[in-house]
Motif scaffolding. Structure first.
Motif, PDB file in Angstrom:
ATOM      1  N   ASN A  57      -4.101  -3.401   5.201  1.00 27.32           N
ATOM      2  CA  ASN A  57      -3.063  -3.030   6.140  1.00 27.32           C
ATOM      3  C   ASN A  57      -1.710  -2.802   5.461  1.00 27.32           C
ATOM      4  OD1 ASN A  57      -1.637  -2.621   8.446  1.00 27.32           O
ATOM      5  ND2 ASN A  57      -1.909  -4.648   9.297  1.00 27.32           N
ATOM      6  N   GLY A  58      -1.130  -1.609   5.664  1.00 25.98           N
ATOM      7  CA  GLY A  58       0.229  -1.315   5.233  1.00 25.98           C
ATOM      8  C   GLY A  58       0.478  -1.138   3.757  1.00 25.98           C
ATOM      9  N   PRO A  59      -0.335  -0.367   3.020  1.00 29.40           N
ATOM     10  CA  PRO A  59      -0.052  -0.194   1.597  1.00 29.40           C
ATOM     11  C   PRO A  59       1.290   0.508   1.387  1.00 29.40           C
ATOM     12  CG  PRO A  59      -1.649   1.425   2.309  1.00 29.40           C
ATOM     13  CD  PRO A  59      -1.436   0.489   3.466  1.00 29.40           C
ATOM     14  N   ASN A  60       2.081  -0.017   0.442  1.00 27.97           N
ATOM     15  CA  ASN A  60       3.412   0.532   0.185  1.00 27.97           C
ATOM     16  C   ASN A  60       3.563   1.207  -1.159  1.00 27.97           C
ATOM     17  OD1 ASN A  60       4.706  -0.082   2.565  1.00 27.97           O
ATOM     18  ND2 ASN A  60       5.205  -2.144   1.913  1.00 27.97           N
ATOM     19  N   SER A  61       2.845   0.729  -2.175  1.00 24.86           N
ATOM     20  CA  SER A  61       3.007   1.322  -3.496  1.00 24.86           C
ATOM     21  C   SER A  61       1.723   1.109  -4.280  1.00 24.86           C
ATOM     22  CB  SER A  61       4.199   0.706  -4.236  1.00 24.86           C
ATOM     23  OG  SER A  61       3.940  -0.644  -4.551  1.00 24.86           O
ATOM     24  N   ILE A  62       1.632   1.817  -5.403  1.00 22.02           N
ATOM     25  CA  ILE A  62       0.454   1.717  -6.260  1.00 22.02           C
ATOM     26  C   ILE A  62       0.922   1.717  -7.711  1.00 22.02           C
ATOM     27  CG2 ILE A  62       0.094   4.212  -6.161  1.00 22.02           C
ATOM     28  CD1 ILE A  62      -2.954   3.633  -6.335  1.00 22.02           C
ATOM     29  N   ALA A  63       0.275   0.915  -8.531  1.00 24.54           N
ATOM     30  CA  ALA A  63       0.576   0.851  -9.963  1.00 24.54           C
ATOM     31  C   ALA A  63      -0.734   1.018 -10.725  1.00 24.54           C
ATOM     32  CB  ALA A  63       1.221  -0.478 -10.319  1.00 24.54           C
ATOM     33  N   ILE A  64      -0.677   1.587 -11.907  1.00 26.63           N
ATOM     34  CA  ILE A  64      -1.864   1.847 -12.709  1.00 26.63           C
ATOM     35  C   ILE A  64      -1.684   1.203 -14.084  1.00 26.63           C
ATOM     36  CG2 ILE A  64      -3.242   3.656 -13.804  1.00 26.63           C
ATOM     37  CD1 ILE A  64      -2.457   5.479 -11.469  1.00 26.63           C
ATOM     38  N   THR A  65      -2.727   0.531 -14.554  1.00 27.84           N
ATOM     39  CA  THR A  65      -2.668  -0.066 -15.883  1.00 27.84           C
ATOM     40  C   THR A  65      -3.150   0.924 -16.921  1.00 27.84           C
ATOM     41  OG1 THR A  65      -4.901  -0.985 -15.820  1.00 27.84           O
ATOM     42  CG2 THR A  65      -3.113  -2.351 -14.952  1.00 27.84           C
ATOM     43  N   ARG A  66      -2.824   0.640 -18.154  1.00 26.80           N
ATOM     44  CA  ARG A  66      -3.254   1.511 -19.249  1.00 26.80           C
ATOM     45  C   ARG A  66      -4.712   1.225 -19.595  1.00 26.80           C
ATOM     46  NH1 ARG A  66      -2.777  -1.071 -24.541  1.00 26.80           N
ATOM     47  NH2 ARG A  66      -2.134  -3.203 -24.195  1.00 26.80           N
ATOM     48  N   GLY A  69       1.427  -4.986   5.629  1.00 27.99           N
ATOM     49  CA  GLY A  69       0.992  -5.452   6.943  1.00 27.99           C
ATOM     50  C   GLY A  69       0.173  -6.725   6.935  1.00 27.99           C
ATOM     51  N   ILE A  70      -0.537  -6.995   5.839  1.00 35.64           N
ATOM     52  CA  ILE A  70      -1.359  -8.215   5.807  1.00 35.64           C
ATOM     53  C   ILE A  70      -1.103  -9.058   4.562  1.00 35.64           C
ATOM     54  CG2 ILE A  70      -3.176  -7.341   7.308  1.00 35.64           C
ATOM     55  CD1 ILE A  70      -4.838  -6.849   4.784  1.00 35.64           C
ATOM     56  N   HIS A  71       0.018  -8.819   3.883  1.00 39.12           N
ATOM     57  CA  HIS A  71       0.482  -9.674   2.793  1.00 39.12           C
ATOM     58  C   HIS A  71      -0.551  -9.820   1.675  1.00 39.12           C
ATOM     59  CE1 HIS A  71       3.240 -10.413   5.999  1.00 39.12           C
ATOM     60  NE2 HIS A  71       2.387 -11.146   6.674  1.00 39.12           N
ATOM     61  N   THR A  72      -1.073  -8.686   1.211  1.00 38.53           N
ATOM     62  CA  THR A  72      -2.053  -8.699   0.127  1.00 38.53           C
ATOM     63  C   THR A  72      -1.776  -7.563  -0.848  1.00 38.53           C
ATOM     64  OG1 THR A  72      -3.624  -7.247   1.279  1.00 38.53           O
ATOM     65  CG2 THR A  72      -3.891  -9.626   1.625  1.00 38.53           C
ATOM     66  N   VAL A  73      -2.452  -7.624  -2.000  1.00 34.19           N
ATOM     67  CA  VAL A  73      -2.504  -6.516  -2.945  1.00 34.19           C
ATOM     68  C   VAL A  73      -3.980  -6.152  -3.100  1.00 34.19           C
ATOM     69  CG1 VAL A  73      -2.205  -5.824  -5.360  1.00 34.19           C
ATOM     70  CG2 VAL A  73      -0.397  -7.079  -4.201  1.00 34.19           C
ATOM     71  N   THR A 122      -0.367 -12.391  -1.284  1.00 28.60           N
ATOM     72  CA  THR A 122       0.985 -12.311  -1.840  1.00 28.60           C
ATOM     73  C   THR A 122       1.932 -13.046  -0.907  1.00 28.60           C
ATOM     74  OG1 THR A 122       1.596 -10.302  -0.645  1.00 28.60           O
ATOM     75  CG2 THR A 122       0.520 -10.013  -2.791  1.00 28.60           C
ATOM     76  N   GLY A 123       3.225 -12.941  -1.164  1.00 28.14           N
ATOM     77  CA  GLY A 123       4.235 -13.401  -0.225  1.00 28.14           C
ATOM     78  C   GLY A 123       4.294 -12.443   0.953  1.00 28.14           C
ATOM     79  N   ASP A 124       5.262 -12.656   1.839  1.00 28.23           N
ATOM     80  CA  ASP A 124       5.387 -11.823   3.042  1.00 28.23           C
ATOM     81  C   ASP A 124       5.825 -10.397   2.710  1.00 28.23           C
ATOM     82  OD1 ASP A 124       4.697 -13.999   4.544  1.00 28.23           O
ATOM     83  OD2 ASP A 124       6.754 -14.462   5.162  1.00 28.23           O
ATOM     84  N   PHE A 125       5.186  -9.442   3.329  1.00 32.40           N
ATOM     85  CA  PHE A 125       5.535  -8.022   3.270  1.00 32.40           C
ATOM     86  C   PHE A 125       5.725  -7.469   1.865  1.00 32.40           C
ATOM     87  CE2 PHE A 125       7.103  -9.782   7.287  1.00 32.40           C
ATOM     88  CZ  PHE A 125       6.303  -9.061   8.159  1.00 32.40           C
ATOM     89  N   PRO A 126       4.683  -7.508   1.026  1.00 32.05           N
ATOM     90  CA  PRO A 126       4.821  -6.918  -0.312  1.00 32.05           C
ATOM     91  C   PRO A 126       5.145  -5.434  -0.184  1.00 32.05           C
ATOM     92  CG  PRO A 126       2.513  -7.244   0.218  1.00 32.05           C
ATOM     93  CD  PRO A 126       3.311  -7.904   1.317  1.00 32.05           C
ATOM     94  N   ASN A 127       6.176  -4.984  -0.896  1.00 28.44           N
ATOM     95  CA  ASN A 127       6.557  -3.581  -0.758  1.00 28.44           C
ATOM     96  C   ASN A 127       6.498  -2.785  -2.046  1.00 28.44           C
ATOM     97  OD1 ASN A 127       8.876  -4.420  -2.069  1.00 28.44           O
ATOM     98  ND2 ASN A 127      10.055  -4.596  -0.189  1.00 28.44           N
ATOM     99  N   THR A 130       6.902  -7.224  -5.459  1.00 28.64           N
ATOM    100  CA  THR A 130       8.117  -7.603  -4.734  1.00 28.64           C
ATOM    101  C   THR A 130       7.750  -7.779  -3.274  1.00 28.64           C
ATOM    102  OG1 THR A 130       8.757  -5.302  -4.362  1.00 28.64           O
ATOM    103  CG2 THR A 130       9.662  -6.400  -6.304  1.00 28.64           C
ATOM    104  N   ASN A 131       8.351  -8.776  -2.644  1.00 28.61           N
ATOM    105  CA  ASN A 131       8.068  -9.073  -1.243  1.00 28.61           C
ATOM    106  C   ASN A 131       9.325  -8.826  -0.426  1.00 28.61           C
ATOM    107  OD1 ASN A 131       5.324 -10.150  -1.591  1.00 28.61           O
ATOM    108  ND2 ASN A 131       6.390 -11.648  -2.846  1.00 28.61           N
ATOM    109  N   GLY A 132       9.150  -8.143   0.698  1.00 32.36           N
ATOM    110  CA  GLY A 132      10.294  -7.729   1.505  1.00 32.36           C
ATOM    111  C   GLY A 132      10.910  -8.804   2.359  1.00 32.36           C
ATOM    112  N   ASP A 133      10.171  -9.859   2.690  1.00 31.68           N
ATOM    113  CA  ASP A 133      10.701 -10.818   3.653  1.00 31.68           C
ATOM    114  C   ASP A 133      10.265 -12.227   3.354  1.00 31.68           C
ATOM    115  OD1 ASP A 133      12.277 -11.377   5.849  1.00 31.68           O
ATOM    116  OD2 ASP A 133      10.634 -11.198   7.261  1.00 31.68           O
ATOM    117  N   SER A 134      10.096 -12.577   2.078  1.00 32.54           N
ATOM    118  CA  SER A 134       9.704 -13.945   1.727  1.00 32.54           C
ATOM    119  C   SER A 134      10.906 -14.868   1.742  1.00 32.54           C
ATOM    120  CB  SER A 134       9.067 -13.994   0.321  1.00 32.54           C
ATOM    121  OG  SER A 134       7.824 -13.385   0.341  1.00 32.54           O
TER     122      SER A 134
END
Length: 168
Positions: free
Chosen positions: A92-101, A119-123, A144-149, A163-167
């Motif tokens: 729920n609610g994906p905000n960003s994506i990162a890629i490893t080498r 939306g569900i405080h996960t990665v 994760t913490g609340d609202f990872p963004n 990073t968490n938006g509302d922890s």
């Protein structure tokens, strides 16, 4: 906004129009829209990233809880790989994506991708196949913490930061 590894193309997630704008970056830094100027995504894209090989791009779609995948052609334009692998479900609610080498010193092959789900405080966590396709890992997500963004990975590929938006 993200720029491909060559520095020739920029991509912008447009949350209100469910598209990604795509631009050629000129020698002076001026942006020129590619053809087509936008490509469709899932609902409310929040970020776009290009893997370091410069051949694949991904967009997180916060309202449809998905990641859109694209091939990048020789002009820098984004094209969906096919109807089956274009969209991958996430949490729920994906905000960003990162890629490893990857591990090869000669040819870069990205290995892992992470998606922040506000939306569900996960990665969500994925492996990246040789074609750029994402496959969920087990477990498919970690808390994760609340609202990872946002999520990013250090250059060694060993640590992801969220990073968490509302922890508190």
């Amino acid at each position: 906004v993200t720029v491909d590894p060559s520095g020739r193309t920029a991509y912008v997630a447009n949350g209100d129009s469910d598209t990604i704008s795509q631009y050629h970056i000129g020698a002076t830094g001026a942006l020129t829209p590619l053809s087509p100027p936008t490509v469709s995504t899932g609902d409310r894209p929040t970020s776009v990233t290009v893997n370091p090989s410069g051949r694949t791009a991904y967009a997180t779609n916060s309202s449809s809880h998905t990641v859109s995948q694209y091939n990048i052609d020789e002009t820098g334009a984004l094209t969906p790989p096919d109807a089956i692998t274009q969209i991958v479900a996430t949490r729920n609610g994906p905000n960003s994506i990162a890629i490893t080498r990857g591990t090869s010193p000669v040819v870069y092959r990205p290995k892992w991708a992470y998606v922040a789900n506000a939306g569900i405080h996960t990665v969500s966590q994925f492996s990246i196949g040789t074609t750029g396709a994402l496959t969920p890992l087990s477990p498919p997500a970690v808390g994760t913490g609340d609202f990872p963004n946002s999520v990013t990975v250090d250059p060694s590929g060993r640590t992801a930061y969220v990073t968490n938006g509302d922890s508190d």
